[in-house]
Design an enzyme around this catalytic site. Structure first.
Site, mmCIF file in Angstrom:
data_model
loop_
_atom_site.group_PDB
_atom_site.id
_atom_site.type_symbol
_atom_site.label_atom_id
_atom_site.label_comp_id
_atom_site.label_asym_id
_atom_site.label_seq_id
_atom_site.Cartn_x
_atom_site.Cartn_y
_atom_site.Cartn_z
ATOM 1 C CE1 TYR A 64 -1.073 37.050 -26.895
ATOM 2 C CE2 TYR A 64 -1.863 39.271 -27.334
ATOM 3 C CZ TYR A 64 -1.230 38.119 -27.760
ATOM 4 O OH TYR A 64 -0.764 38.019 -29.027
ATOM 5 C CD GLU A 66 2.897 35.474 -24.687
ATOM 6 O OE1 GLU A 66 3.992 35.623 -24.131
ATOM 7 O OE2 GLU A 66 2.615 35.966 -25.785
ATOM 8 C CG ASP A 241 0.368 12.506 -33.057
ATOM 9 O OD1 ASP A 241 -0.810 12.589 -32.655
ATOM 10 O OD2 ASP A 241 0.813 13.175 -34.008
ATOM 11 C CB THR A 270 -6.100 16.916 -32.528
ATOM 12 O OG1 THR A 270 -6.593 15.622 -32.867
ATOM 13 C CG2 THR A 270 -4.948 17.282 -33.436
ATOM 14 C CE LYS A 273 -6.802 14.686 -36.716
ATOM 15 N NZ LYS A 273 -5.734 15.434 -36.042
ATOM 16 N NE ARG A 279 -9.538 22.730 -36.925
ATOM 17 C CZ ARG A 279 -9.702 21.623 -37.649
ATOM 18 N NH1 ARG A 279 -10.910 21.192 -37.917
ATOM 19 N NH2 ARG A 279 -8.675 20.956 -38.103
HETATM 20 N N1 DSN Z 1 -4.937 16.686 -40.968
HETATM 21 C C1 DSN Z 1 -5.049 15.588 -40.036
HETATM 22 C C2 DSN Z 1 -5.665 14.403 -40.666
HETATM 23 O O1 DSN Z 1 -6.522 14.560 -41.510
HETATM 24 O O2 DSN Z 1 -5.318 13.284 -40.319
HETATM 25 C C3 DSN Z 1 -3.750 15.259 -39.432
HETATM 26 O O3 DSN Z 1 -2.977 16.392 -39.253
#
Ligand code: DSN
Length: 478
Positions: A64, A66, A241, A270, A273, A279
């Site tokens: 943990y 925090e 974003d 994120t 991607k 992730r």
């Molecule tokens: N789930 C993601 C996507 O496929 O674009 C975005 O949250």
């Protein structure tokens, strides 16, 4: 890591798992086999490196932590501090940001942290100031009521879901659309492109506290300099974003007006991607918002995931290497080759093409819904996802679009020739699929008819396309 070491590491890990619950080990092995065999065109997916994957499977998971580096609510976080500080340092250097917060567990979490930070920074709320000055016990019921009233009903202007925005940019059913008084901007119906004059007009009328840019399904670059000017003209905080295109920013494909970091007050992303990490999520900002952002856990987030932060540090170190820029450029080159191949075969693409990592096919041109097209492609070994198109008559469930993206196939090494072949396979499936009917004989938005021989033949061709580009070639689980 040598190829032999990779294979040994994954095999040993599976052997240990198999000793406890063999069905989990089998499912993990099956997932690798499935990913190896399918033409993965989901725009938001990728293949993380073995080093990134292996950095996640260890005892950091048991800790943990925090709080933030050096200021934890738990003892014994010295090693977590090391990896969190490393991940943040790599992120700052990679993106040229003055502050990076690497704890969010996902992009949605990162956005919630950003919303909280902006509200706490921008909304004049004496009750909130008191609460944050650690005088919580002095707050009366009336103070708490005032705090809710003062923070509530703030305004957010973001891109609409059907134009390519994300659920968390103010979509009504999402918490962002409930916690904010929300309005959205769309795209020009004729071109499918963002019309900056109309965004400026909407901002002037609505006067949002937050202007959000960024997308999940918009196949073009966004001019963040212009968006910042719009935000400034109405006194809004400008949030970007960049979850989908963070890899293109990291790889310096998106620079100048198209790099959000120098223009936005706060940037969320994120890490899994186009950035090709584990992730997770991340927030970048300047010094004004840094203190509020660092309160993300425990104000907004559950305990940080130190094993994932370790993997973020590894993946961000990879993204700082020169070959990542080459990878990022190839993602876009491949998306453009795929778009060209589809256009030449008669497909209708939203905006008529792409300048990022994704292509949005309007499958109504093939007489199909997105759901029918998605399933027919899946039957043929091509993994995509259905997606709304602007002003979609079929709504967000059935949709009229198929979103395809190239980050994953580019990681495997496929190039322009294979993208053209992929366009041919997609066109073959879509042009040979017809809408089906429900049990009562009525037209169905879900059922479809595709000759199994066509699906089988395309599946075989898709597998052949992948053969020269093995996934995780060093990993042999047999
Ligand atoms: N789930 C993601 C996507 O496929 O674009 C975005 O949250």
């Amino acid at each position: 890591m040598s190829r032999n070491a990779e294979s040994t590491a994954f095999r040993s890990a599976l052997e240990v798992v198999r000793g406890v619950e063999p069905r989990v080990a089998d499912a993990i092995a099956a997932e690798l086999a499935d990913q190896r065999e399918s033409l993965k065109l989901i725009a938001s997916e990728n293949y993380a490196s073995p080093a990134t994957l292996l950095a996640m499977g260890n005892w950091f998971s048991d800790k943990y932590a925090e709080g933030t580096v050096g200021r934890r609510f738990y003892a014994g976080c010295q090693n977590v501090d090391t990896v969190e500080a490393l991940a943040a340092e790599h992120a700052r250097e990679l993106f040229g940001a003055s502050h990076a917060y690497v704890q969010p567990h996902s992009g949605i979490d990162a956005n919630l942290v950003a919303f909280w930070a902006i509200l706490a920074d921008r909304v004049e709320s004496p009750a909130l100031r008191k609460a944050q000055a650690r005088q919580v016990n002095d707050l009366t019921e009336a103070d708490w009521f005032a705090l809710r009233r003062e923070l509530g009903n703030q305004r957010m202007l973001g891109m609409s879901l059907d134009a390519g925005g994300h659920l968390t940019h103010g979509f009504r059913p999402n918490i962002s659309g409930k916690m904010f008084d929300q309005r959205s901007y769309g795209t020009d119906p004729a071109t499918g492109l963002i019309d900056y004059d109309r965004v400026a007009e909407a901002a002037r009328e609505f006067k949002p506290l937050i202007l959000v840019a960024g997308y999940s399904a918009y196949p073009r670059k966004v001019n963040f300099r212009i968006m910042r000017e719009i935000a400034d003209s109405v006194g809004a905080t400008f949030m970007v974003d960049m979850a989908h295109f963070a890899g293109l920013v990291a790889g310096k494909v998106f620079t100048g007006d198209f790099d959000p970091v120098p223009h936005a007050h706060i940037v969320t992303t994120t890490t899994h991607k186009s950035l090709r990490g584990p992730r997770g999520g991340m927030v970048l900002c300047g010094p004004e918002l840094a203190d509020q952002v660092d309160r993300g856990c425990p104000m907004v987030l559950g305990g940080p995931l130190p094993h994932v932060m370790a993997a973020k540090a590894v993946a961000l170190a990879e993204a700082r290497r020169p070959d990542f820029a080459d990878y990022a450029q190839r993602i876009v080159d491949n998306a453009q080759a795929l778009a060209d191949g589809l256009l030449r075969r008669g497909a209708t693409l939203v905006t008529g093409g792409t300048d990022n990592h994704l292509v949005l096919i309007d499958v109504s041109g093939y007489g199909l819904t997105g759901r029918q097209a998605e399933q027919a492609l899946l039957d043929s070994g091509i993994v995509t996802n259905r997606n709304s198109v602007p002003q979609d008559p079929n709504g967000a469930w059935y949709t009229s679009g198929i979103r395809i993206g190239t980050p994953a196939l580019t990681t495997r090494g496929l190039g322009a020739t294979e993208m053209d072949a992929t366009a041919e396979l997609i066109h073959t499936v879509l042009s040979q699929t017809t809408p089906g009917t429900g049990p009562d004989g009525a037209p169905s938005k879900a059922k479809y008819v595709l000759d199994p021989a066509v699906a089988e033949s395309v599946g075989k061709q898709a597998a052949d396309l992948l053969t020269p580009f093995p996934l995780y070639p060093a990993v042999d689980l047999t």
